[in-house]
Scaffold this motif. Structure first.
Motif, short mmCIF file in Angstrom:
data_model
loop_
_atom_site.label_atom_id
_atom_site.label_comp_id
_atom_site.label_asym_id
_atom_site.label_seq_id
_atom_site.Cartn_x
_atom_site.Cartn_y
_atom_site.Cartn_z
N ALA A 37 -8.61 -5.69 -2.45
CA ALA A 37 -8.98 -4.31 -2.78
C ALA A 37 -7.75 -3.50 -3.20
O ALA A 37 -7.80 -2.71 -4.15
CB ALA A 37 -9.66 -3.66 -1.59
N HIS A 38 -6.65 -3.69 -2.50
CA HIS A 38 -5.43 -2.91 -2.76
C HIS A 38 -4.84 -3.24 -4.13
O HIS A 38 -4.43 -2.33 -4.87
CB HIS A 38 -4.40 -3.21 -1.67
N TYR A 39 -4.80 -4.51 -4.47
CA TYR A 39 -4.16 -4.93 -5.71
C TYR A 39 -5.14 -5.12 -6.87
O TYR A 39 -4.71 -5.41 -7.99
CB TYR A 39 -3.37 -6.22 -5.49
N GLY A 40 -6.42 -4.97 -6.62
CA GLY A 40 -7.40 -5.12 -7.68
C GLY A 40 -7.56 -6.53 -8.19
O GLY A 40 -7.88 -6.75 -9.37
N TRP A 41 -7.34 -7.51 -7.34
CA TRP A 41 -7.49 -8.90 -7.77
C TRP A 41 -8.94 -9.19 -8.15
O TRP A 41 -9.89 -8.64 -7.57
CB TRP A 41 -7.09 -9.86 -6.64
N LEU A 51 -5.08 -14.97 -4.31
CA LEU A 51 -6.01 -15.08 -3.19
C LEU A 51 -5.53 -16.13 -2.19
O LEU A 51 -5.61 -15.92 -0.96
CB LEU A 51 -7.41 -15.43 -3.70
N ALA A 52 -5.02 -17.24 -2.71
CA ALA A 52 -4.52 -18.30 -1.82
C ALA A 52 -3.35 -17.80 -0.99
O ALA A 52 -3.24 -18.09 0.20
CB ALA A 52 -4.11 -19.52 -2.64
N GLY A 53 -2.47 -17.01 -1.60
CA GLY A 53 -1.36 -16.45 -0.85
C GLY A 53 -1.82 -15.56 0.28
O GLY A 53 -1.28 -15.59 1.40
N ALA A 54 -2.86 -14.75 0.02
CA ALA A 54 -3.40 -13.89 1.06
C ALA A 54 -4.10 -14.69 2.15
O ALA A 54 -4.06 -14.33 3.33
CB ALA A 54 -4.37 -12.87 0.46
N LEU A 62 1.94 -4.09 0.62
CA LEU A 62 0.84 -3.81 1.55
C LEU A 62 1.17 -4.38 2.92
O LEU A 62 1.49 -5.57 3.04
CB LEU A 62 -0.44 -4.45 1.00
N ARG A 63 1.09 -3.55 3.95
CA ARG A 63 1.41 -3.99 5.32
C ARG A 63 0.11 -4.08 6.13
O ARG A 63 -0.55 -3.06 6.38
CB ARG A 63 2.38 -3.01 5.99
N ILE A 64 -0.22 -5.31 6.53
CA ILE A 64 -1.44 -5.57 7.30
C ILE A 64 -1.04 -6.15 8.64
O ILE A 64 -0.40 -7.20 8.72
CB ILE A 64 -2.37 -6.55 6.57
N GLY A 65 -1.42 -5.48 9.72
CA GLY A 65 -1.15 -5.96 11.06
C GLY A 65 -2.39 -6.56 11.70
O GLY A 65 -3.52 -6.32 11.26
N ASN A 66 -2.18 -7.33 12.74
CA ASN A 66 -3.28 -7.91 13.51
C ASN A 66 -3.15 -7.48 14.96
O ASN A 66 -2.03 -7.43 15.49
CB ASN A 66 -3.26 -9.44 13.40
N ALA A 67 -4.27 -7.19 15.61
CA ALA A 67 -4.23 -6.74 17.01
C ALA A 67 -5.13 -7.55 17.92
O ALA A 67 -5.34 -7.17 19.07
CB ALA A 67 -4.61 -5.26 17.10
N SER A 68 -5.68 -8.66 17.42
CA SER A 68 -6.52 -9.49 18.29
C SER A 68 -6.66 -10.88 17.68
O SER A 68 -6.95 -11.01 16.48
CB SER A 68 -7.92 -8.87 18.45
N GLY A 101 0.52 -12.25 -4.14
CA GLY A 101 0.01 -13.00 -2.99
C GLY A 101 1.09 -13.53 -2.08
O GLY A 101 0.78 -13.99 -0.97
N SER A 102 2.35 -13.51 -2.50
CA SER A 102 3.43 -13.93 -1.60
C SER A 102 3.53 -12.91 -0.47
O SER A 102 3.06 -11.78 -0.57
CB SER A 102 4.75 -14.04 -2.35
N SER A 103 4.15 -13.31 0.63
CA SER A 103 4.17 -12.43 1.80
C SER A 103 5.42 -12.65 2.63
O SER A 103 6.10 -13.68 2.50
CB SER A 103 2.93 -12.67 2.67
N VAL A 104 5.68 -11.67 3.48
CA VAL A 104 6.67 -11.81 4.55
C VAL A 104 5.95 -11.58 5.87
O VAL A 104 5.22 -10.59 6.02
CB VAL A 104 7.82 -10.78 4.39
N ILE A 105 6.13 -12.50 6.78
CA ILE A 105 5.57 -12.36 8.12
C ILE A 105 6.63 -11.73 9.01
O ILE A 105 7.78 -12.18 9.04
CB ILE A 105 5.13 -13.73 8.69
N THR A 106 6.23 -10.70 9.75
CA THR A 106 7.19 -10.00 10.59
C THR A 106 6.45 -9.38 11.77
O THR A 106 5.29 -9.74 12.05
CB THR A 106 7.95 -8.92 9.76
N LYS A 107 7.10 -8.47 12.48
CA LYS A 107 6.49 -7.74 13.58
C LYS A 107 7.19 -6.40 13.70
O LYS A 107 8.24 -6.17 13.07
CB LYS A 107 6.58 -8.53 14.89
N HIS A 108 6.64 -5.51 14.48
CA HIS A 108 7.27 -4.21 14.65
C HIS A 108 8.63 -4.38 15.34
O HIS A 108 8.78 -5.21 16.25
CB HIS A 108 6.40 -3.29 15.51
#
Length: 556
Positions: free
Chosen positions: A165-169, A177-180, A3-9, A220-227
């Motif tokens: 919602a995406h993973y049905g946790w 949840l803590a990872g998110a 799941l790719r979630i970006g932030n814009a503000s 819940g693990s993640s990779v932080i990145t950017k475009h």
């Protein structure tokens, strides 16, 4: 599928073009936007006094006017807390906008955080908002919403909701949840995760940093990145800095899960990619934090320029004269600050000058306004030689006071209003646990290598910020040797010696060995919060850089 979630503000007033940049820069599943700082709630509260139909972040609506069709075409769902004090109003405005744009978009919102109706319980503040969690967002997304608007939810909930919602946790999938929460905490402040405000900024060509993306896995693990192709940098350092931002100790409490920051591991995962693993979660506390803002009165200020010789005597003279002029209507609070910015035998007038700042507060706008301004202006030909000010004093402006309270989570409604208008009550957490500090971990063996006298910032990074009237300062090392030195050298006593402003205040130190980091919380440094403008740096944003500029015997 990841799941790719970006932030814009990261705040109300952040880069306007970021929404379009994120939508056009590469693939996303969700785009989030955080608009609600503590100060923002006060601003929105004053907006609502003028017009009950407002109280939300108007900038976000203008951003959607340019980008809603684009988001719909790309299949990117949007989750934002721009609803502020009026999420229903913003949701209605978005539906109206979608109609004008000719695009069919399912809009939902979350409400229940606004506790203004219980004002007497909190001393009748201007705003009273509980920090809700992610499950109202989950209900909205599961109903098919493509845009979800909230009021005051925790910043990380904007990421936790889409991930759950995406993973049905379930509500007790605490580790996921803590990872998110961790991923949400990293990206919530926008470009701070991609090199903005970064202690070692000279090591990177920042340009204009891109906004961050969290790629979240099912555990819940993640990779932080950017475009790709955007400015800034995503490194273990930039992510560490943001992890330390405005936290306390190992336990990071939220309405859905208490996240253990002492379990996290960071590792490079390629250019501009940092992997976060190991997050452990515990049941949330039984209470919700409530942010309270009230109007504190009126304030005014002016800055006298003192040039050349006899700086202390000039400051004493103008202080004596101004306070004598105000004796018939003295302000409730008057604060003087002398910044000795002058240089001896200076080659420019500016370098020969010091700044004497005077700030006043009072419940009466006339006392803080005309009385103070008039007294300052009348001294123009009757005070120290070279008298002038950086800008003439003006009318008084209102200021706010922030405090926090806590209420039982079962006493706060949490309602998801779905696209079809139906309402779903979100129950509080079934399992809770009182929050307590983690026992301090064993300290590493002391550093025994060679030392040299140098600024702390030559070996340490720092990031600081505010939580109401308290200041938070996280400091981290970049090698194990330096960590051994940091953990055993920068005690509370040494911290207070290096930052004398903190010497008379309560200071707590928290140890985070997995991040090679310490976090210090200074109680009361910021008075009644950022809106009260209690000090030169009212949000403690540069407190960490002050610490990094102090000299000590550091590892060579």
């Amino acid at each position: 599928m990841t799941l790719r979630i970006g932030n814009a503000s990261g705040f109300y007033g952040d880069r306007f073009s970021a929404v379009r940049e994120m939508l056009t820069g590469g693939p996303l599943d969700y785009l989030t936007g955080d608009y609600l700082a503590e100060l923002t709630m006060l601003i929105l509260g004053r907006d609502r006094l003028k017009d009950p139909d407002r109280g939300y972040a108007k900038t976000f609506l203008r951003q959607l006017e340019e980008n809603l069709v684009l988001a719909r075409e790309k299949g990117v769902k949007i989750v934002t807390n721009a609803g502020g004090l009026n999420p229903a109003g913003l949701a209605a405005a978005i539906r109206e906008l979608a109609g004008k744009l000719g695009v069919d978009v399912a809009v939902a919102h979350v409400e229940g955080d606004d506790l203004a109706a219980r004002g007497e319980e909190f001393g009748n503040p201007l705003t009273a908002n509980a920090y809700l969690g992610a499950w109202g967002i989950v209900e909205c997304l599961n109903s098919g919403a493509e845009v979800v608007v909230t009021g005051r939810v925790t910043d990380a909930s904007l990421v936790v909701g889409p991930a759950a919602a995406h993973y049905g946790w379930g509500r007790e999938d605490y580790d996921a949840l803590a990872g998110a929460v961790v991923a949400g905490h990293v990206i919530e402040c926008g470009a701070q995760a991609t090199g903005g405000n970064y202690a070692f900024f000279t090591e990177h060509h920042l340009g204009t940093p891109g906004f961050p993306i969290a790629e979240i896995e099912a555990d819940g693990s993640s990779v932080i990145t950017k475009h790709p192709g955007t400015g800034g940098a995503v490194t273990v350092g930039t992510v560490t800095a943001q992890l330390l931002y405005e936290i306390t100790g190992a336990r990071y409490a939220g309405p859905d899960v208490t996240t253990r920051f002492d379990t996290l591991s960071l590792a490079p995962a390629g250019p501009d990619r940092v992997r976060i693993t190991g997050a452990k979660g515990e049941p949330p506390p039984p209470t919700l934090k409530v942010a309270l803002n009230r109007l504190g009165g009126f304030r005014n200020e002016t800055t006298f320029v003192l040039t050349g010789l006899d700086i202390e005597a000039k400051a004493a003279l103008v202080r004596e004269q101004l306070e004598a002029s105000l004796k018939d209507h003295p302000p409730a609070e008057i604060r003087w600050t002398l910044a000795r910015t002058e240089h001896e035998d200076a080659d420019t007038e500016q370098r020969a000058s010091a700044l004497l700042h005077c700030a006043v507060k009072d419940a009466d706008p006339k006392v803080a306004g005309r009385a103070f301004s008039g007294a300052g202006i009348e001294l123009a030909l009757a005070s120290y030689p070279g008298f002038h000010v950086t800008a003439p004093p003006s009318d008084a402006s209102p200021y706010g006071v922030y405090t926090a309270s806590f209420v039982d989570s079962s006493s706060v409604p949490h309602v998801a209003v779905l696209p079809d208008g139906s309402r779903v009550d979100v129950p509080p957490a079934r399992e809770t646990r009182e929050l307590s500090d983690v026992e301090e971990p064993p300290l590493p063996e002391s550093f025994s290598g060679r030392l040299k006298r140098a600024p702390l910032g030559s070996v340490l990074g720092a990031r600081s910020g505010d939580k109401g009237g308290d200041a938070n300062l996280g400091v981290w090392a970049r090698s194990e040797d330096t960590w051994r030195w940091l953990a055993t050298t920068l005690t509370v006593e040494e911290f207070q010696r290096l930052l004398p402003e903190t010497a008379s205040l309560p200071v707590r130190r928290y140890v985070l060995p997995n991040l090679w980091a310490l976090n210090f919380v200074v109680t009361g440094l910021l008075g009644e919060g950022v809106a009260s403008q209690a000090r030169f740096d009212p949000q403690a944003k540069a407190l960490g850089e002050w610490l990094r500029s102090r000299y000590l015997e550091v590892p060579a």
